[in-house]
Motif scaffolding. Structure first.
Motif, PDB file in Angstrom:
ATOM      1  N   GLU A  70       0.828  -1.208   0.000  1.00 46.94           N
ATOM      2  CA  GLU A  70       0.000   0.000   0.000  1.00 46.94           C
ATOM      3  C   GLU A  70       0.865   1.263   0.000  1.00 46.94           C
ATOM      4  O   GLU A  70       0.622   2.194  -0.777  1.00 46.94           O
ATOM      5  CB  GLU A  70      -0.938   0.015   1.210  1.00 46.94           C
ATOM      6  N   ASP A  71       1.864   1.305   0.845  1.00 44.25           N
ATOM      7  CA  ASP A  71       2.689   2.507   0.955  1.00 44.25           C
ATOM      8  C   ASP A  71       3.420   2.806  -0.353  1.00 44.25           C
ATOM      9  O   ASP A  71       3.514   3.964  -0.775  1.00 44.25           O
ATOM     10  CB  ASP A  71       3.710   2.340   2.082  1.00 44.25           C
ATOM     11  N   ALA A  72       3.915   1.765  -1.019  1.00 47.52           N
ATOM     12  CA  ALA A  72       4.653   1.956  -2.270  1.00 47.52           C
ATOM     13  C   ALA A  72       3.782   2.594  -3.345  1.00 47.52           C
ATOM     14  O   ALA A  72       4.286   3.359  -4.184  1.00 47.52           O
ATOM     15  CB  ALA A  72       5.190   0.615  -2.770  1.00 47.52           C
ATOM     16  N   ILE A  73       2.485   2.307  -3.320  1.00 43.85           N
ATOM     17  CA  ILE A  73       1.581   2.855  -4.326  1.00 43.85           C
ATOM     18  C   ILE A  73       1.013   4.197  -3.877  1.00 43.85           C
ATOM     19  O   ILE A  73       1.055   5.185  -4.618  1.00 43.85           O
ATOM     20  CB  ILE A  73       0.436   1.864  -4.623  1.00 43.85           C
ATOM     21  N   ILE A  74       0.499   4.268  -2.669  1.00 42.36           N
ATOM     22  CA  ILE A  74      -0.181   5.478  -2.198  1.00 42.36           C
ATOM     23  C   ILE A  74       0.792   6.634  -1.989  1.00 42.36           C
ATOM     24  O   ILE A  74       0.561   7.757  -2.452  1.00 42.36           O
ATOM     25  CB  ILE A  74      -0.954   5.197  -0.894  1.00 42.36           C
ATOM     26  N   ASN A  75       1.878   6.382  -1.306  1.00 42.90           N
ATOM     27  CA  ASN A  75       2.779   7.475  -0.916  1.00 42.90           C
ATOM     28  C   ASN A  75       3.940   7.714  -1.871  1.00 42.90           C
ATOM     29  O   ASN A  75       4.630   8.729  -1.755  1.00 42.90           O
ATOM     30  CB  ASN A  75       3.326   7.200   0.496  1.00 42.90           C
ATOM     31  N   HIS A  76       4.154   6.793  -2.809  1.00 43.08           N
ATOM     32  CA  HIS A  76       5.297   6.946  -3.704  1.00 43.08           C
ATOM     33  C   HIS A  76       4.908   6.933  -5.177  1.00 43.08           C
ATOM     34  O   HIS A  76       5.798   6.952  -6.038  1.00 43.08           O
ATOM     35  CB  HIS A  76       6.339   5.851  -3.421  1.00 43.08           C
ATOM     36  N   HIS A  77       3.634   6.905  -5.450  1.00 46.78           N
ATOM     37  CA  HIS A  77       3.219   6.930  -6.855  1.00 46.78           C
ATOM     38  C   HIS A  77       1.828   7.530  -7.066  1.00 46.78           C
ATOM     39  O   HIS A  77       1.637   8.375  -7.937  1.00 46.78           O
ATOM     40  CB  HIS A  77       3.246   5.513  -7.444  1.00 46.78           C
ATOM     41  N   GLY A  78       0.845   7.084  -6.294  1.00 50.51           N
ATOM     42  CA  GLY A  78      -0.535   7.492  -6.507  1.00 50.51           C
ATOM     43  C   GLY A  78      -0.740   8.990  -6.327  1.00 50.51           C
ATOM     44  O   GLY A  78      -0.081   9.637  -5.516  1.00 50.51           O
ATOM     45  N   ILE A  79      -1.670   9.540  -7.103  1.00 51.22           N
ATOM     46  CA  ILE A  79      -2.006  10.960  -7.003  1.00 51.22           C
ATOM     47  C   ILE A  79      -3.399  11.087  -6.397  1.00 51.22           C
ATOM     48  O   ILE A  79      -4.374  10.572  -6.958  1.00 51.22           O
ATOM     49  CB  ILE A  79      -1.988  11.629  -8.388  1.00 51.22           C
ATOM     50  N   PRO A  80      -3.531  11.743  -5.241  1.00 53.89           N
ATOM     51  CA  PRO A  80      -4.843  11.842  -4.593  1.00 53.89           C
ATOM     52  C   PRO A  80      -5.797  12.719  -5.399  1.00 53.89           C
ATOM     53  O   PRO A  80      -5.434  13.812  -5.838  1.00 53.89           O
ATOM     54  CB  PRO A  80      -4.522  12.472  -3.230  1.00 53.89           C
ATOM     55  N   MET A  81      -6.999  12.215  -5.606  1.00 59.06           N
ATOM     56  CA  MET A  81      -8.059  12.984  -6.265  1.00 59.06           C
ATOM     57  C   MET A  81      -9.170  13.193  -5.243  1.00 59.06           C
ATOM     58  O   MET A  81      -9.830  12.232  -4.830  1.00 59.06           O
ATOM     59  CB  MET A  81      -8.581  12.249  -7.495  1.00 59.06           C
ATOM     60  N   ARG A  82      -9.361  14.430  -4.811  1.00 51.73           N
ATOM     61  CA  ARG A  82     -10.307  14.697  -3.729  1.00 51.73           C
ATOM     62  C   ARG A  82     -11.744  14.850  -4.213  1.00 51.73           C
ATOM     63  O   ARG A  82     -12.671  14.909  -3.414  1.00 51.73           O
ATOM     64  CB  ARG A  82      -9.889  15.947  -2.954  1.00 51.73           C
ATOM     65  N   GLY A  83     -11.926  14.946  -5.529  1.00 44.12           N
ATOM     66  CA  GLY A  83     -13.283  15.091  -6.032  1.00 44.12           C
ATOM     67  C   GLY A  83     -13.322  15.185  -7.541  1.00 44.12           C
ATOM     68  O   GLY A  83     -12.306  15.049  -8.238  1.00 44.12           O
ATOM     69  N   ARG A  84     -14.518  15.418  -8.051  1.00 41.97           N
ATOM     70  CA  ARG A  84     -14.723  15.611  -9.482  1.00 41.97           C
ATOM     71  C   ARG A  84     -14.628  17.096  -9.809  1.00 41.97           C
ATOM     72  O   ARG A  84     -15.092  17.929  -9.042  1.00 41.97           O
ATOM     73  CB  ARG A  84     -16.104  15.099  -9.904  1.00 41.97           C
ATOM     74  N   MET A  85     -14.056  17.406 -10.954  1.00 41.97           N
ATOM     75  CA  MET A  85     -14.064  18.763 -11.474  1.00 41.97           C
ATOM     76  C   MET A  85     -14.847  18.739 -12.783  1.00 41.97           C
ATOM     77  O   MET A  85     -14.421  18.122 -13.759  1.00 41.97           O
ATOM     78  CB  MET A  85     -12.648  19.281 -11.719  1.00 41.97           C
ATOM     79  N   LEU A  86     -16.023  19.367 -12.765  1.00 39.90           N
ATOM     80  CA  LEU A  86     -16.896  19.361 -13.926  1.00 39.90           C
ATOM     81  C   LEU A  86     -16.575  20.548 -14.821  1.00 39.90           C
ATOM     82  O   LEU A  86     -16.471  21.686 -14.356  1.00 39.90           O
ATOM     83  CB  LEU A  86     -18.366  19.415 -13.497  1.00 39.90           C
ATOM     84  N   HIS A  87     -16.455  20.291 -16.114  1.00 44.70           N
ATOM     85  CA  HIS A  87     -16.135  21.317 -17.094  1.00 44.70           C
ATOM     86  C   HIS A  87     -17.355  21.582 -17.965  1.00 44.70           C
ATOM     87  O   HIS A  87     -17.849  20.674 -18.645  1.00 44.70           O
ATOM     88  CB  HIS A  87     -14.972  20.871 -17.990  1.00 44.70           C
ATOM     89  N   GLY A  88     -17.834  22.814 -17.959  1.00 45.20           N
ATOM     90  CA  GLY A  88     -18.947  23.197 -18.813  1.00 45.20           C
ATOM     91  C   GLY A  88     -18.477  23.565 -20.210  1.00 45.20           C
ATOM     92  O   GLY A  88     -17.293  23.820 -20.436  1.00 45.20           O
ATOM     93  N   ARG A  89     -19.414  23.635 -21.150  1.00 42.64           N
ATOM     94  CA  ARG A  89     -19.056  24.032 -22.522  1.00 42.64           C
ATOM     95  C   ARG A  89     -18.470  25.443 -22.566  1.00 42.64           C
ATOM     96  O   ARG A  89     -17.652  25.762 -23.430  1.00 42.64           O
ATOM     97  CB  ARG A  89     -20.300  23.980 -23.424  1.00 42.64           C
ATOM     98  N   ASP A  90     -18.926  26.283 -21.626  1.00 41.72           N
ATOM     99  CA  ASP A  90     -18.466  27.671 -21.614  1.00 41.72           C
ATOM    100  C   ASP A  90     -17.153  27.855 -20.865  1.00 41.72           C
ATOM    101  O   ASP A  90     -16.696  28.976 -20.648  1.00 41.72           O
ATOM    102  CB  ASP A  90     -19.537  28.571 -20.997  1.00 41.72           C
ATOM    103  N   GLY A  91     -16.538  26.726 -20.448  1.00 38.83           N
ATOM    104  CA  GLY A  91     -15.269  26.803 -19.730  1.00 38.83           C
ATOM    105  C   GLY A  91     -15.418  26.925 -18.226  1.00 38.83           C
ATOM    106  O   GLY A  91     -14.421  26.970 -17.500  1.00 38.83           O
TER     107      GLY A  91
END
Length: 448
Positions: A70-91
């Motif tokens: 777990e540590d090798a992946i979470i702390n030395h490679h994985g990138i934390p994603m805290r949520g979704r970022m929604l992109h509208g057509r208007d930017g």
């Protein structure tokens, strides 16, 4: 495979993520194991293999923790994603946090990197062997006998094992052989949507061109685009759409017109030349969902991972569910003292209906990601769930949190969501009744 202290010999068909993790767990128990993989060793040959980056959450993390990875992946490679970022057509941008109360996140992980880590970890166990470039072409499952084609020499090789683990993916050869047996049920569904992989390069300074701590989504109702961050500052993106939509994009100009209307911000991020090159490099790939039962054959064979329950990728649980398979298998081996005649049947009993449930949830989440997230009703419900979770953290857990941040079985996740829906409906009815009673009383008093 040599016998080790009289222990059964284990053959793992498939050296992908789930197969390599299974080898680690059996190696940890000192079982003689051999992984049979039809591809070359990805550690020696740079092969892209399957696309779509992975999102690692609690079920997968606990399975990795069990073999010290777990540590090798979470702390030395994985990138934390805290949520979704929604992109509208208007930017415009809109952030939806996964877990505002407890601050849990999911981790973007590169598939190839994780596979290499798992293969290296399995190799450290003295009882684990590898056979690459061998393709299973037939097997007598009852007797544990297998026939392989050596893809380099084109020779036929025969092997045997006491237990065969089918970890050979959505198009599993082991599962196809089991189909010939009575009382084995299996269904597969291709959805009418496919995907094309695209890439968002890093900025000139090597940093992310967008937020590096979100899963980016461009929801457009019938289709969508997503992008997950990589540790080199790039994003791996995928456009998911009906095949009928892809069929309309025949020329570079068709593509640019489509993106200029639907995803204008991505044209500047990717660049016109790279977008055209990547999009037309390959045909759109298919998406399949597989359900089958039972997962075992006596004490000789067990299906795990996509071989048992392939699912569309929209709940990001394919890998996590496959890893949890191996964790559950290990728990059952402890519970039943490695008696495979009990372990395998209990695995089917405990896992099959549950895996069917996550396959259904994955289908539902595609609708949520490409359409529902843009609706006001979805955001109202999301805020209500967050409020109730904050004040009742043990009794009111949102569906997404139960799937990603707990090990609640998937059927219970669905039941929990249904209970919450009914509770809210009842409260709204009671509230409406109270409002109606108050208004009726005021009107009656006024005109009495």
């Amino acid at each position: 495979m040599e016998s080790v202290e009289g222990k059964p010999r284990i053959a793992i068909i498939g050296g992908g993520l789930v197969g390599a993790l299974a080898a680690c767990y059996f190696g940890k128990r000192n079982y003689p194991v051999c992984i049979y993989e039809y591809r070359s060793d990805i550690r020696k040959e740079d092969s892209r293999g399957q696309s779509i980056d992975l999102a690692l959450s609690r079920r997968g993390r606990e399975a990795l923790r069990g073999v010290g990875l777990e540590d090798a992946i979470i702390n030395h490679h994985g990138i934390p994603m805290r949520g979704r970022m929604l992109h509208g057509r208007d930017g415009s941008l809109k952030e939806i946090i996964y877990d505002p109360v407890h601050k849990n996140c999911i981790y973007s992980v590169n598939r190839r990197h994780l596979n290499v880590v798992l293969l290296n970890a399995a190799e450290k166990y003295s009882t684990v062997d590898f056979r690459f470039n061998v393709k299973l072409i037939d097997a007598n499952l009852e007797e544990g006998k297998m026939k392989f084609l050596n893809t380099k020499t084109q020779g036929i090789e025969e092997e045997s094992a006491d237990l065969i683990i089918g970890a050979d993916g959505a198009y599993s050869t082991i599962r196809k052989i089991m189909l010939k047996r009575p009382l084995f049920n299996c269904s597969q569904t291709y959805i009418e949507h496919g995907y094309v992989e695209l890439f968002v390069p890093s900025r000139l300074d090597g940093k992310f061109a967008m937020s590096g701590n979100h899963l980016h989504i461009w929801p457009r109702g019938e289709f969508m685009m997503i992008a997950l961050p990589n540790d080199d500052g790039t994003f791996t993106g995928n456009i998911f759409a009906p095949f009928s939509t892809f069929e309309k994009i025949k020329t570079p100009q068709d593509l640019l017109n489509f993106y200029d209307y639907q995803f204008p911000d991505l044209i500047s991020l990717i660049g016109e030349k790279k977008l055209i090159k990547d999009f037309f490099k390959r045909e759109p790939k298919t998406l399949i969902s597989v359900k089958c039962k039972p997962y075992h054959l006596g004490n000789k064979v067990l299906l795990v991972g996509d071989a048992a329950h392939a699912m569309v990728p929209f709940y990001a649980q394919g890998m996590n569910t496959g890893f949890e398979d191996i964790l559950i298998l290990d728990e059952l081996m402890t519970e039943f003292n490695s008696d495979f005649s009990k372990v395998l049947s209990k695995f089917t009993e405990r896992r099959s209906d549950d895996a069917h449930a996550i396959c259904d949830l994955a289908m539902y989440n595609y609708l949520e990601m490409r359409d529902l997230v843009t609706r006001r009703s979805f955001l109202v419900r999301k805020n209500l769930d967050t409020f109730l979770n904050k004040f009742f953290p043990k009794s009111w857990i949102p569906l997404y949190a139960t799937v990603h941040f707990s090990r609640m079985n998937f059927r219970q996740c669905i039941s929990n969501k249904e209970w919450q829906d009914k509770t809210i409906q009842k409260c709204l009815c009671y509230f409406g009744l109270i409002v109606f009673t108050i208004i009726s009383t005021l009107l009656f008093t006024k005109f009495a």
